[in-house]
Scaffold this motif. Structure first.
Motif, short mmCIF file in Angstrom:
data_model
loop_
_atom_site.label_atom_id
_atom_site.label_comp_id
_atom_site.label_asym_id
_atom_site.label_seq_id
_atom_site.Cartn_x
_atom_site.Cartn_y
_atom_site.Cartn_z
N LEU A 47 0.83 -1.20 0.00
CA LEU A 47 0.00 0.00 0.00
C LEU A 47 0.87 1.25 0.00
O LEU A 47 1.84 1.34 0.75
CB LEU A 47 -0.91 0.00 1.22
CG LEU A 47 -1.77 1.24 1.45
CD1 LEU A 47 -2.81 1.36 0.35
CD2 LEU A 47 -2.42 1.19 2.82
N VAL A 48 0.51 2.21 -0.83
CA VAL A 48 1.21 3.49 -0.88
C VAL A 48 0.38 4.58 -0.23
O VAL A 48 0.85 5.31 0.64
CB VAL A 48 1.56 3.88 -2.33
CG1 VAL A 48 2.19 5.28 -2.37
CG2 VAL A 48 2.49 2.86 -2.96
N ALA A 49 -0.87 4.70 -0.66
CA ALA A 49 -1.74 5.74 -0.13
C ALA A 49 -3.19 5.40 -0.40
O ALA A 49 -3.51 4.72 -1.38
CB ALA A 49 -1.40 7.10 -0.75
N THR A 50 -4.07 5.88 0.46
CA THR A 50 -5.51 5.70 0.27
C THR A 50 -6.21 7.03 0.49
O THR A 50 -5.68 7.93 1.15
CB THR A 50 -6.11 4.66 1.24
OG1 THR A 50 -5.90 5.09 2.59
CG2 THR A 50 -5.48 3.30 1.02
N ILE A 51 -7.41 7.13 -0.06
CA ILE A 51 -8.23 8.32 0.13
C ILE A 51 -9.69 7.92 0.18
O ILE A 51 -10.14 7.08 -0.60
CB ILE A 51 -7.97 9.37 -0.97
CG1 ILE A 51 -8.73 10.67 -0.66
CG2 ILE A 51 -8.34 8.82 -2.34
CD1 ILE A 51 -8.29 11.84 -1.53
N THR A 52 -10.43 8.50 1.11
CA THR A 52 -11.85 8.20 1.25
C THR A 52 -12.67 9.21 0.46
O THR A 52 -12.17 10.21 -0.04
CB THR A 52 -12.28 8.25 2.72
OG1 THR A 52 -12.23 9.60 3.19
CG2 THR A 52 -11.37 7.38 3.58
#
Length: 115
Positions: A47-52
């Motif tokens: 995982l690098v980055a997530t956004i909701t």
């Protein structure tokens, strides 16, 4: 079915910047789980980055302060701005979303950072 297409990868010198884009074939306005992952041959995809949907972001420790994930719901697109790139950032980067409890992945885009 959801199609994801990544773009923006390429070769960049260490310390440089690159912006990745992920275009979805459907609206992402109501999709909460979206993110960027990367993978090096022989290693687990990470995982690098997530956004909701509300704009809350999360980053891997290795990229905090250097990468920024964002989304443009009107364009059905999620972005990954990568700054201060290092050789360790070299990988194939994948966009992912979860829709109806199923994971959808893009084809990946290669990012190569030269020293």
């Amino acid at each position: 079915q959801v199609q994801l297409v990544e773009s923006g990868g390429g070769l960049v010198q260490a310390g440089g910047s690159l912006r990745l884009s992920c275009a979805a074939s459907r609206t992402i306005f109501t999709i909460n789980a979206m993110g960027w992952y990367r993978q090096v041959p022989g290693k687990q995809r990470e995982l690098v980055a997530t956004i909701t949907s509300g704009g809350t972001t999360n980053y891997a420790d290795a990229v905090k302060g250097r990468f920024t994930i964002s989304r443009d719901n009107a364009k059905n697109t999620v972005y990954l701005q990568m700054n201060s790139l290092t050789v360790e950032d070299t990988a194939v980067y994948y966009c992912k979303l979860i829709w109806r409890k199923y994971d959808y992945w893009g084809q990946g885009t290669q990012v190569t950072v030269s020293s």
